[in-house]
Design a protein around this motif. Structure first.
Motif, mmCIF file in Angstrom:
data_model
loop_
_atom_site.group_PDB
_atom_site.id
_atom_site.type_symbol
_atom_site.label_atom_id
_atom_site.label_comp_id
_atom_site.label_asym_id
_atom_site.label_seq_id
_atom_site.Cartn_x
_atom_site.Cartn_y
_atom_site.Cartn_z
ATOM 1 N N THR A 1 0.829 -1.209 0.000
ATOM 2 C CA THR A 1 0.000 0.000 0.000
ATOM 3 C C THR A 1 0.863 1.258 0.000
ATOM 4 O OG1 THR A 1 -1.745 -1.161 1.219
ATOM 5 C CG2 THR A 1 -1.830 1.238 1.232
ATOM 6 N N LEU A 2 2.006 1.186 0.686
ATOM 7 C CA LEU A 2 2.899 2.341 0.814
ATOM 8 C C LEU A 2 4.058 2.296 -0.179
ATOM 9 C CD1 LEU A 2 3.037 2.438 4.730
ATOM 10 C CD2 LEU A 2 1.495 3.679 3.205
ATOM 11 N N SER A 3 3.947 1.437 -1.195
ATOM 12 C CA SER A 3 5.052 1.242 -2.148
ATOM 13 C C SER A 3 5.047 2.309 -3.241
ATOM 14 C CB SER A 3 4.956 -0.151 -2.778
ATOM 15 O OG SER A 3 3.723 -0.278 -3.474
ATOM 16 N N ASN A 4 5.220 3.538 -2.848
ATOM 17 C CA ASN A 4 5.229 4.647 -3.802
ATOM 18 C C ASN A 4 5.954 5.830 -3.183
ATOM 19 O OD1 ASN A 4 3.097 6.279 -2.254
ATOM 20 N ND2 ASN A 4 2.032 4.353 -2.653
ATOM 21 N N TYR A 5 6.222 6.817 -4.001
ATOM 22 C CA TYR A 5 6.741 8.080 -3.496
ATOM 23 C C TYR A 5 5.578 9.053 -3.351
ATOM 24 C CZ TYR A 5 11.368 6.213 -4.610
ATOM 25 O OH TYR A 5 12.500 5.439 -4.653
ATOM 26 N N SER A 6 5.781 10.072 -2.547
ATOM 27 C CA SER A 6 4.667 10.926 -2.150
ATOM 28 C C SER A 6 4.664 12.270 -2.863
ATOM 29 C CB SER A 6 4.719 11.157 -0.635
ATOM 30 O OG SER A 6 3.768 12.112 -0.237
ATOM 31 N N GLU A 7 3.450 12.799 -3.009
ATOM 32 C CA GLU A 7 3.303 14.163 -3.511
ATOM 33 C C GLU A 7 3.968 15.179 -2.576
ATOM 34 O OE1 GLU A 7 -0.106 12.844 -1.013
ATOM 35 O OE2 GLU A 7 0.848 12.057 -2.819
ATOM 36 N N PHE A 8 4.224 14.768 -1.323
ATOM 37 C CA PHE A 8 4.927 15.656 -0.398
ATOM 38 C C PHE A 8 6.330 15.968 -0.914
ATOM 39 C CE2 PHE A 8 7.857 16.027 3.272
ATOM 40 C CZ PHE A 8 7.408 17.237 3.765
ATOM 41 N N GLY A 9 6.926 15.018 -1.647
ATOM 42 C CA GLY A 9 8.235 15.259 -2.240
ATOM 43 C C GLY A 9 8.222 16.448 -3.178
ATOM 44 N N LEU A 10 7.093 16.651 -3.872
ATOM 45 C CA LEU A 10 6.961 17.812 -4.758
ATOM 46 C C LEU A 10 6.989 19.112 -3.954
ATOM 47 C CD1 LEU A 10 4.105 16.430 -7.049
ATOM 48 C CD2 LEU A 10 6.495 16.729 -7.686
ATOM 49 N N ILE A 11 6.340 19.093 -2.785
ATOM 50 C CA ILE A 11 6.310 20.286 -1.932
ATOM 51 C C ILE A 11 7.712 20.595 -1.416
ATOM 52 C CG2 ILE A 11 5.353 21.266 0.193
ATOM 53 C CD1 ILE A 11 2.921 19.443 -0.204
ATOM 54 N N VAL A 12 8.423 19.554 -0.971
ATOM 55 C CA VAL A 12 9.782 19.735 -0.455
ATOM 56 C C VAL A 12 10.697 20.300 -1.533
ATOM 57 C CG1 VAL A 12 11.821 18.535 0.436
ATOM 58 C CG2 VAL A 12 9.554 17.940 1.294
ATOM 59 N N CYS A 13 10.633 19.707 -2.734
ATOM 60 C CA CYS A 13 11.520 20.156 -3.815
ATOM 61 C C CYS A 13 11.146 21.550 -4.315
ATOM 62 C CB CYS A 13 11.494 19.154 -4.961
ATOM 63 S SG CYS A 13 12.427 17.660 -4.590
ATOM 64 N N ALA A 14 9.859 21.873 -4.318
ATOM 65 C CA ALA A 14 9.443 23.222 -4.710
ATOM 66 C C ALA A 14 9.990 24.246 -3.722
ATOM 67 C CB ALA A 14 7.919 23.298 -4.770
ATOM 68 N N LEU A 15 9.923 23.912 -2.436
ATOM 69 C CA LEU A 15 10.460 24.788 -1.398
ATOM 70 C C LEU A 15 11.978 24.912 -1.532
ATOM 71 C CD1 LEU A 15 9.994 26.363 1.282
ATOM 72 C CD2 LEU A 15 10.330 24.194 2.478
ATOM 73 N N ALA A 16 12.643 23.775 -1.783
ATOM 74 C CA ALA A 16 14.100 23.774 -1.915
ATOM 75 C C ALA A 16 14.540 24.558 -3.147
ATOM 76 C CB ALA A 16 14.607 22.339 -1.995
ATOM 77 N N ALA A 17 13.806 24.402 -4.258
ATOM 78 C CA ALA A 17 14.152 25.134 -5.480
ATOM 79 C C ALA A 17 13.942 26.634 -5.297
ATOM 80 C CB ALA A 17 13.311 24.615 -6.644
ATOM 81 N N ALA A 18 12.863 27.004 -4.594
ATOM 82 C CA ALA A 18 12.583 28.425 -4.360
ATOM 83 C C ALA A 18 13.667 29.078 -3.507
ATOM 84 C CB ALA A 18 11.220 28.578 -3.682
ATOM 85 N N ASN A 19 14.260 28.300 -2.595
ATOM 86 C CA ASN A 19 15.327 28.815 -1.730
ATOM 87 C C ASN A 19 16.720 28.528 -2.288
ATOM 88 O OD1 ASN A 19 14.049 29.849 0.964
ATOM 89 N ND2 ASN A 19 12.947 27.963 0.498
ATOM 90 N N GLN A 20 16.757 27.996 -3.536
ATOM 91 C CA GLN A 20 18.008 27.675 -4.229
ATOM 92 C C GLN A 20 18.846 26.641 -3.473
ATOM 93 O OE1 GLN A 20 19.864 31.538 -4.916
ATOM 94 N NE2 GLN A 20 18.659 31.826 -6.785
#
Length: 530
Positions: free
Chosen positions: A310-329
């Motif tokens: 059931t948990l064998s996937n990556y999460s949409e939360f990763g998109l939030i983390v990377c968007a935040l990381a990209a915005a802060n360079q």
């Protein structure tokens, strides 16, 4: 206008996948990728629809979640260990990819790798709930375990966002939480007064989106967490299940927007696709860690495996983390596309994996049982059938009614079986003979002696549950009669083809049952004879 094109495309792709006996959500993802490839991009309206769907989803989860579940050691311990170990392991692998100068991995620092690894340690709440609901397994032990672990991950996510963004709760946060607890009786009364019509879903929208999301955002807390907590406040109310059902179609429709946005936002390139495939290739390590950590805490082999799938996937939360990381360079902007593609691919892989989970378990069952811990959790202990001659699987309204009718005419020969611990406890309080078990669990049929059982009645709410239970029943060598409920004629035909002796269409035959009740209670039918 664009949103109409998007949803029409989702229908076409979802319909095609459904005919291939694959989950429609793969079609929704495919529609997003296809639209992106021909130049379409997500819109502000679609993003809003997507966000509304996720918020309603978390509110619905809260309605079914008991707070005491999170306090269980087999929940918080595996969830915490998994995030820590998975982050460390994935970070080391990402640095190794960089050592070999693989595209997009070259030049990543330890901090970069830890950030990426942390984002990939999470699993998707949206995907897990969708899979569990489609299979009717939200109330199962492995379903509840998966949801509880995801809630623990949400708590880690909130802490991360608070630290990384510098966004901390303001002075009103404690006041809001205290006010909600004090006003809970009044909120219950409002729910009672909302009755059963259109006011019930409106009640859900008001408390999920305004009280839950907006007010929590105002006091510096994550809005999605607010929707989850508000749902949990109503979990003990007798109408919580009805409230969740009233929101079901709204939630499912809006979540189509969520899956579309993932594909529409994924900017594909050779380097991005290569990096995403490498990260998908290490997904089995994440699945293995889920299995190992839950098994260590005495969770049964099948439960651990189904939870891991059931948990064998990556999460949409990763998109939030990377968007935040990209915005802060902190990370190159290309990593946002990498995460989007990787998440999408894991959804596509995990869908058929979950569909075949029971068959996979049966093939490797003997090997898994060798390493299963000897001691069992109380909720997974074996329960004897006693002297039951009739078993009723699914003790909802139909199952309960059948139990009462049979027990009234033939007391002591019927036993109910339900997947939900809460439902089982409720029926036992009413002095009914009910045991907790999963009818789709191959182990259950192997552990029980059903030689004295003459009839089995399948009255579970999801058609797929009755079909899967029937497959296990036949494999166990049951020789008695089988009856099953269905909502539609094609479902009746499928059940009869699989060997069911009698099917009951609860929509078509409700009228005849009503007529029999009136005939019995209100007048002597002989008065109507000519």
């Amino acid at each position: 206008m664009l949103e109409l094109i998007y949803f029409c495309s989702a229908f076409v792709c979802g319909f095609v996948l459904l005919q291939l006996r694959l989950p429609p959500l793969i079609g929704f993802l495919a529609a997003g990728f296809i639209l992106h490839s021909v130049g379409y991009r997500t819109t502000a309206s679609l993003e809003i629809i997507s966000s509304l769907g996720v918020t309603l989803l978390l509110f619905s989860i809260g309605l079914k979640l008991q707070l005491k579940t999170l306090a269980k050691v087999y929940v918080w311990a595996p969830a915490t260990l998994h995030i820590l170990v998975c982050t460390a392991l994935f970070s080391a692998i990402i640095l190794l990819f960089g050592f070999f100068s693989l595209p997009l991995f070259t030049g990543l620092s330890l901090e970069n790798s830890l950030l990426i690894a942390f984002s990939f340690s999470f699993s998707s709440t949206v995907f897990a709930v969708k899979v569990l609901e489609e299979r009717g397994e939200m109330a199962s032990f492995h379903g509840k375990l998966s949801i509880a672990i995801l809630v623990m991950q949400d708590i880690f996510a909130v802490l991360f966002l608070a630290v990384s963004t510098g966004k901390v709760p303001n002075i009103w946060a404690l006041a809001l939480l205290a006010a909600l607890l004090l006003l809970r009786p009044l909120m219950f009364r409002v729910l009672d007064k909302s009755k059963h019509g259109e006011m019930l879903p409106l009640f859900g929208f008001f408390f999920a989106l305004f009280i839950g999301y907006q007010l929590f955002e105002f006091v510096g807390l994550k809005g999605d967490l607010g929707a989850l907590l508000i749902g949990m406040l109503f979990a003990s109310h007798e109408k919580s299940g009805e409230l969740a059902k009233s929101l079901l179609n709204f939630k499912d429709l809006m979540l189509v927007g969520f899956f579309l946005t993932i594909g529409l936002n994924a900017a594909l390139s050779g380097e991005v696709l290569f990096a995403a495939i490498l990260l998908v290739a290490i997904l089995p390590l994440k699945v293995l860690l889920y299995y190992l950590f839950t098994s260590i805490f005495r969770v049964r082999a099948r439960t651990s495996l189904l939870n891991a799938f059931t948990l064998s996937n990556y999460s949409e939360f990763g998109l939030i983390v990377c968007a935040l990381a990209a915005a802060n360079q902190w990370l190159p902007s290309q990593w946002l596309a990498v995460v989007g593609v990787a998440v999408s691919i894991t959804f596509i892989i995990a869908s058929p994996l979950n569909t075949s989970s029971n068959r996979i378990y049966m093939k490797i069952e003997d090997w898994l049982l060798k390493y299963q811990t000897k001691r069992r959790l109380a909720v997974e202990q074996e329960v004897p059938l006693h002297d039951a001659k009739i078993l009723i699987f699914g003790m909802g309204r139909i199952g309960s009614g059948a139990y009462e009718t049979i027990n009234r005419h033939y007391p002591g020969i019927v036993t109910g079986v339900d997947i939900s611990e809460e439902s089982t406890r409720y029926h036992r309080q009413l002095k009914r003979s009910v045991i907790i078990a999963d009818a789709t669990d191959p182990d259950f049929w192997q552990r029980i002696n059903h030689s004295q059982v003459q009839m089995i009645m399948l009255s579970m709410p999801k058609h797929i549950q009755n079909v899967l239970a029937l497959e296990q029943l036949k494999a166990s060598g049951f020789k008695g009669k089988v009856a099953a409920i269905a909502g539609y004629a094609d479902q009746q035909a499928e059940l009869e083809k699989l060997g069911v002796d009698s099917t009951y269409n609860f929509y078509l035959e409700a009228g005849s049952g009503f007529a029999e009740h009136v005939t019995e209670k209100l007048f002597d039918h002989t008065d109507l004879l000519p």
